[in-house]
Scaffold this motif. Structure first.
Motif, PDB file in Angstrom:
ATOM      1  N   GLY A  14       0.810  -1.223   0.000  1.00  7.48           N
ATOM      2  CA  GLY A  14       0.000   0.000   0.000  1.00  7.48           C
ATOM      3  C   GLY A  14       0.832   1.257   0.000  1.00  7.48           C
ATOM      4  O   GLY A  14       0.596   2.185  -0.776  1.00  7.48           O
ATOM      5  N   GLY A  15       1.842   1.324   0.872  1.00  7.52           N
ATOM      6  CA  GLY A  15       2.690   2.505   0.936  1.00  7.52           C
ATOM      7  C   GLY A  15       3.504   2.703  -0.317  1.00  7.52           C
ATOM      8  O   GLY A  15       3.635   3.829  -0.828  1.00  7.52           O
ATOM      9  N   LEU A  16       4.064   1.621  -0.871  1.00  5.44           N
ATOM     10  CA  LEU A  16       4.864   1.732  -2.086  1.00  5.44           C
ATOM     11  C   LEU A  16       4.001   2.120  -3.282  1.00  5.44           C
ATOM     12  O   LEU A  16       4.415   2.926  -4.126  1.00  5.44           O
ATOM     13  CB  LEU A  16       5.564   0.398  -2.366  1.00  5.44           C
ATOM     14  N   LEU A  17       2.794   1.550  -3.361  1.00  5.02           N
ATOM     15  CA  LEU A  17       1.902   1.891  -4.462  1.00  5.02           C
ATOM     16  C   LEU A  17       1.514   3.354  -4.415  1.00  5.02           C
ATOM     17  O   LEU A  17       1.499   4.051  -5.440  1.00  5.02           O
ATOM     18  CB  LEU A  17       0.672   0.983  -4.404  1.00  5.02           C
ATOM     19  N   CYS A  18       1.211   3.852  -3.220  1.00  5.15           N
ATOM     20  CA  CYS A  18       0.863   5.264  -3.057  1.00  5.15           C
ATOM     21  C   CYS A  18       2.009   6.146  -3.533  1.00  5.15           C
ATOM     22  O   CYS A  18       1.802   7.117  -4.276  1.00  5.15           O
ATOM     23  CB  CYS A  18       0.533   5.554  -1.598  1.00  5.15           C
ATOM     24  N   ALA A  19       3.233   5.814  -3.135  1.00  7.75           N
ATOM     25  CA  ALA A  19       4.391   6.601  -3.546  1.00  7.75           C
ATOM     26  C   ALA A  19       4.576   6.567  -5.050  1.00  7.75           C
ATOM     27  O   ALA A  19       4.901   7.582  -5.680  1.00  7.75           O
ATOM     28  CB  ALA A  19       5.647   6.079  -2.840  1.00  7.75           C
ATOM     29  N   ARG A  20       4.376   5.413  -5.655  1.00  6.54           N
ATOM     30  CA  ARG A  20       4.526   5.278  -7.107  1.00  6.54           C
ATOM     31  C   ARG A  20       3.542   6.186  -7.854  1.00  6.54           C
ATOM     32  O   ARG A  20       3.914   6.891  -8.797  1.00  6.54           O
ATOM     33  CB  ARG A  20       4.313   3.817  -7.500  1.00  6.54           C
ATOM     34  N   VAL A  21       2.270   6.177  -7.439  1.00  2.18           N
ATOM     35  CA  VAL A  21       1.269   7.005  -8.126  1.00  2.18           C
ATOM     36  C   VAL A  21       1.553   8.487  -7.894  1.00  2.18           C
ATOM     37  O   VAL A  21       1.402   9.308  -8.808  1.00  2.18           O
ATOM     38  CB  VAL A  21      -0.150   6.622  -7.681  1.00  2.18           C
ATOM     39  N   SER A  53      -9.769  -3.971  -7.602  1.00  3.48           N
ATOM     40  CA  SER A  53      -9.074  -3.231  -6.539  1.00  3.48           C
ATOM     41  C   SER A  53      -7.571  -3.222  -6.769  1.00  3.48           C
ATOM     42  O   SER A  53      -7.006  -2.241  -7.248  1.00  3.48           O
ATOM     43  CB  SER A  53      -9.431  -3.816  -5.160  1.00  3.48           C
ATOM     44  N   GLY A  54      -6.887  -4.329  -6.470  1.00  2.00           N
ATOM     45  CA  GLY A  54      -5.438  -4.354  -6.618  1.00  2.00           C
ATOM     46  C   GLY A  54      -4.971  -4.096  -8.030  1.00  2.00           C
ATOM     47  O   GLY A  54      -3.990  -3.364  -8.257  1.00  2.00           O
ATOM     48  N   GLN A  55      -5.651  -4.665  -9.020  1.00  2.00           N
ATOM     49  CA  GLN A  55      -5.247  -4.449 -10.404  1.00  2.00           C
ATOM     50  C   GLN A  55      -5.560  -3.041 -10.875  1.00  2.00           C
ATOM     51  O   GLN A  55      -4.834  -2.474 -11.703  1.00  2.00           O
ATOM     52  CB  GLN A  55      -5.895  -5.487 -11.313  1.00  2.00           C
ATOM     53  N   ILE A  56      -6.630  -2.445 -10.372  1.00  2.00           N
ATOM     54  CA  ILE A  56      -6.912  -1.046 -10.687  1.00  2.00           C
ATOM     55  C   ILE A  56      -5.795  -0.157 -10.172  1.00  2.00           C
ATOM     56  O   ILE A  56      -5.332   0.765 -10.857  1.00  2.00           O
ATOM     57  CB  ILE A  56      -8.282  -0.634 -10.101  1.00  2.00           C
ATOM     58  N   ALA A  57      -5.326  -0.443  -8.946  1.00  2.00           N
ATOM     59  CA  ALA A  57      -4.229   0.340  -8.380  1.00  2.00           C
ATOM     60  C   ALA A  57      -2.964   0.188  -9.225  1.00  2.00           C
ATOM     61  O   ALA A  57      -2.250   1.169  -9.488  1.00  2.00           O
ATOM     62  CB  ALA A  57      -3.963  -0.107  -6.940  1.00  2.00           C
ATOM     63  N   LEU A  58      -2.681  -1.036  -9.679  1.00  2.00           N
ATOM     64  CA  LEU A  58      -1.507  -1.243 -10.524  1.00  2.00           C
ATOM     65  C   LEU A  58      -1.641  -0.533 -11.868  1.00  2.00           C
ATOM     66  O   LEU A  58      -0.653  -0.056 -12.429  1.00  2.00           O
ATOM     67  CB  LEU A  58      -1.287  -2.736 -10.743  1.00  2.00           C
ATOM     68  N   GLU A  59      -2.848  -0.458 -12.369  1.00  2.00           N
ATOM     69  CA  GLU A  59      -3.066   0.281 -13.621  1.00  2.00           C
ATOM     70  C   GLU A  59      -2.761   1.761 -13.416  1.00  2.00           C
ATOM     71  O   GLU A  59      -2.103   2.399 -14.246  1.00  2.00           O
ATOM     72  CB  GLU A  59      -4.506   0.092 -14.100  1.00  2.00           C
ATOM     73  N   ASP A  60      -3.216   2.325 -12.312  1.00  2.00           N
ATOM     74  CA  ASP A  60      -2.902   3.723 -12.008  1.00  2.00           C
ATOM     75  C   ASP A  60      -1.397   3.931 -11.855  1.00  2.00           C
ATOM     76  O   ASP A  60      -0.879   5.005 -12.159  1.00  2.00           O
ATOM     77  CB  ASP A  60      -3.601   4.160 -10.714  1.00  2.00           C
ATOM     78  N   GLY A 312      -7.222  -7.713   2.114  1.00  2.00           N
ATOM     79  CA  GLY A 312      -6.296  -6.823   2.808  1.00  2.00           C
ATOM     80  C   GLY A 312      -5.343  -6.072   1.901  1.00  2.00           C
ATOM     81  O   GLY A 312      -5.348  -4.839   1.852  1.00  2.00           O
ATOM     82  N   VAL A 313      -4.493  -6.788   1.154  1.00  2.00           N
ATOM     83  CA  VAL A 313      -3.519  -6.126   0.282  1.00  2.00           C
ATOM     84  C   VAL A 313      -4.222  -5.393  -0.846  1.00  2.00           C
ATOM     85  O   VAL A 313      -3.807  -4.298  -1.241  1.00  2.00           O
ATOM     86  CB  VAL A 313      -2.515  -7.157  -0.272  1.00  2.00           C
ATOM     87  N   ASN A 314      -5.290  -5.972  -1.376  1.00  2.00           N
ATOM     88  CA  ASN A 314      -6.017  -5.309  -2.452  1.00  2.00           C
ATOM     89  C   ASN A 314      -6.542  -3.936  -2.037  1.00  2.00           C
ATOM     90  O   ASN A 314      -6.393  -2.950  -2.758  1.00  2.00           O
ATOM     91  CB  ASN A 314      -7.175  -6.197  -2.913  1.00  2.00           C
ATOM     92  N   LEU A 315      -7.139  -3.876  -0.855  1.00  2.00           N
ATOM     93  CA  LEU A 315      -7.652  -2.593  -0.378  1.00  2.00           C
ATOM     94  C   LEU A 315      -6.520  -1.640  -0.035  1.00  2.00           C
ATOM     95  O   LEU A 315      -6.627  -0.433  -0.259  1.00  2.00           O
ATOM     96  CB  LEU A 315      -8.554  -2.802   0.831  1.00  2.00           C
ATOM     97  N   ALA A 316      -5.409  -2.165   0.501  1.00  2.00           N
ATOM     98  CA  ALA A 316      -4.271  -1.296   0.809  1.00  2.00           C
ATOM     99  C   ALA A 316      -3.763  -0.600  -0.446  1.00  2.00           C
ATOM    100  O   ALA A 316      -3.461   0.594  -0.448  1.00  2.00           O
ATOM    101  CB  ALA A 316      -3.150  -2.113   1.454  1.00  2.00           C
ATOM    102  N   MET A 317      -3.659  -1.359  -1.539  1.00  2.00           N
ATOM    103  CA  MET A 317      -3.167  -0.781  -2.782  1.00  2.00           C
ATOM    104  C   MET A 317      -4.168   0.203  -3.381  1.00  2.00           C
ATOM    105  O   MET A 317      -3.799   1.270  -3.881  1.00  2.00           O
ATOM    106  CB  MET A 317      -2.829  -1.891  -3.764  1.00  2.00           C
ATOM    107  N   LEU A 318      -5.455  -0.147  -3.324  1.00  2.00           N
ATOM    108  CA  LEU A 318      -6.465   0.791  -3.830  1.00  2.00           C
ATOM    109  C   LEU A 318      -6.507   2.041  -2.961  1.00  2.00           C
ATOM    110  O   LEU A 318      -6.642   3.164  -3.480  1.00  2.00           O
ATOM    111  CB  LEU A 318      -7.832   0.117  -3.868  1.00  2.00           C
TER     112      LEU A 318
END
Length: 492
Positions: A14-21, A53-60, A312-318
């Motif tokens: 979740g934290g790394l995905l947020c930083a990436r976006v 959820s998780g894949q949407i976050a990865l798309e972003d 859990g991880v899916n929502l963290a990334m979203l």
């Protein structure tokens, strides 16, 4: 917003995905984590990244291609057994099914960490204190002596978050079930019985008496299993067992599962590693708090739930993607936090209630009810439909780097643009654009800048693939600019 000092505590997904976006939107950010590097500890087993959820976050994040190169769609397969080894239900995904594709946790963390600009993650930083400086600002002190100040503190630091107490006194509560983790390597050659039971994906077996054995296929011929039972938190101490004594733990579990099929007992008798006790905790659900300036939470820090359903991880990334989006699109940190928390808290609370209830039913001591077995195909169809609806309401925005040729030299700004309609929306330097139109490759919008001085101007540009050329016209001047689309894998 681009000048805002943002500190994310926790370099999980979740934290790394947020930083990436955030970096893709041209916003600087620093991530702090206790670990020495992304691979300093066992990140855990496999997880399914869901389409909605998780894949949407990865798309972003522009990382879907990298994810698919590592992921295992065949890992979505599931088999449900009873304690006698009787197959109660099974699911084999179709070849094109990517509704809940599996990936090892360690691979996901490594991929996300590698996607960030060098130096973004400060490894070896354990948060010690966060002192308020007023107006939402805080001074962070770390165990290694480092001190930083921040305008926004994001707690992405998991179940036992050190940031959460700034917003809520809630702490995780034991849910009455403990998982004892087991491991098997080179499983197809050395443990063929376990390999056959687990197949390409997951095996779930339970006895409707509060006991279960779960196996999950990981990459590289590895299977991770869990021998689980409804029991007291201190079950080992009450039984007089030292968890480091493999033979004692094995004997205890063999006694607990003595009436189970011999075909399932190799999960206990053939374990190659230590028996690792993993009691299941969850936060009170739904958890809410009163908004406070300059601080928020995401993932398990905000809505720790049982692992049932894999949310859990899916929502963290979203969560991470939506927080980053709000910070890029809102005019202030405060409005971004409030926009984000309004959605995140409601969604996290709903999923936590569902996940906690699902685990309670799986470990219930009652007669077997076929209705308790989830319909995996229906779940996949729902996830795909929900993903399409989410993208209809939240189209993917594209980031451009615009370069303005000013009398004092070149200046760069991040333009985040959704061109899914003929009236595009987005932000320039974090400020929403207005009056957008797009016809036959001709883009027009009105924008505002606050630095080096307040200015309102109209941009007219032509789009040609990944490039843009145009001019920005204000009442007293006109400035030529060019733009480049931020491509997948880039941090700018």
């Amino acid at each position: 917003m681009a000048k805002t000092r943002i500190a994310i505590i926790g370099a999980g997904p979740g934290g790394l995905l947020c930083a990436r976006v955030l970096q893709r939107r041209g916003i600087e950010v620093a991530v702090y984590d206790t670990d020495a590097d992304p691979y300093a500890r066992d990140a855990g087993g496999t997880l399914d990244l869901k389409a909605d959820s998780g894949q949407i976050a990865l798309e972003d994040a522009g990382l879907l291609a990298e994810f698919r190169a590592l992921a295992r769609p065949e890992g979505q397969a599931k088999t449900r057994l009873d304690q006698h080894g009787t197959v109660l239900a099974g699911f084999v995904p179709e070849e094109q099914d990517e509704a809940a594709t599996e990936i090892d946790r360690g691979q996901l963390r490594g991929m996300l960490a590698a996607s960030l600009a060098p130096g973004t993650v400060r490894w070896g930083h354990k948060l010690h204190t966060a002192t308020s400086l007023g107006a939402g600002r805080r001074r962070l002190e770390f165990g290694n002596g480092a001190v930083v100040e921040t305008d926004l503190l994001v707690g992405a630091d998991g179940a036992w978050s050190r940031v959460r107490p700034l917003l809520s006194p809630a702490t995780p509560v034991y849910r009455g079930v403990s998982f004892v983790e087991v491991r098997f390597d080179e499983v197809d050659r050395r443990h063929p019985r376990i390999a056959k039971l687990v197949g390409d994906g997951h095996m779930f077996a339970n006895d409707n008496a509060g006991r279960a054995i779960i196996g999950q296929r990981n990459s590289n011929g590895h299977v991770r299993g869990y021998v689980a039972l409804r029991t007291d938190l201190d079950w080992a101490a009450k039984a007089g067992i030292d968890l480091a004594d493999r033979a004692a733990v094995q004997g205890f579990l063999c006694d607990e599962f003595a009436d189970w099929s011999a075909d399932l007992l190799p999960f206990i008798t053939d374990n190659e590693g230590e028996f690792v006790n993993r009691p299941i905790h969850a936060l009170p659900a739904p958890l809410t708090w009163t908004h406070r300036p300059g601080v928020t939470l995401l993932g398990d820090a905000a809505h720790l739930m049982t692992p049932w359903g894999g949310f859990g991880v899916n929502l963290a990334m979203l969560d991470g993607a939506e927080l980053a989006r709000a910070l890029a699109e809102e005019s202030t940190v405060d409005s971004a936090i409030q926009r984000y928390e309004k959605v995140m808290l409601a969604r996290g609370g709903e999923h936590a209630l569902g996940a906690n209830d699902a685990m309670d039913r799986f470990f219930a001591t009652k007669e077997f009810d076929p209705a308790d077995i989830p319909d995996t195909l229906a779940e996949h169809q729902h996830a795909l439909a929900a993903a399409a609806e989410y993208r209809r309401r939240h189209p993917v925005a594209v980031t451009w780097v615009l370069r303005f040729r000013t009398p004092s030299g070149e200046r760069k700004f991040a333009l985040v643009l959704d061109t899914s309609t003929t009236e595009p929306t987005g932000t320039l330097d974090g400020v929403p654009i207005e009056n957008g139109t797009l016809r036959d490759g001709a883009l027009r919008f009105t924008a505002r800048l606050t630095a080096p001085f307040p200015m309102r101007f109209t941009c007219i540009a032509s789009l040609d693939g990944d490039t843009m050329t145009g001019s920005a016209k204000a009442p007293m001047m006109s400035i030529v600019f060019t733009g480049d689309r931020v491509t997948q894998g880039s941090t700018r």
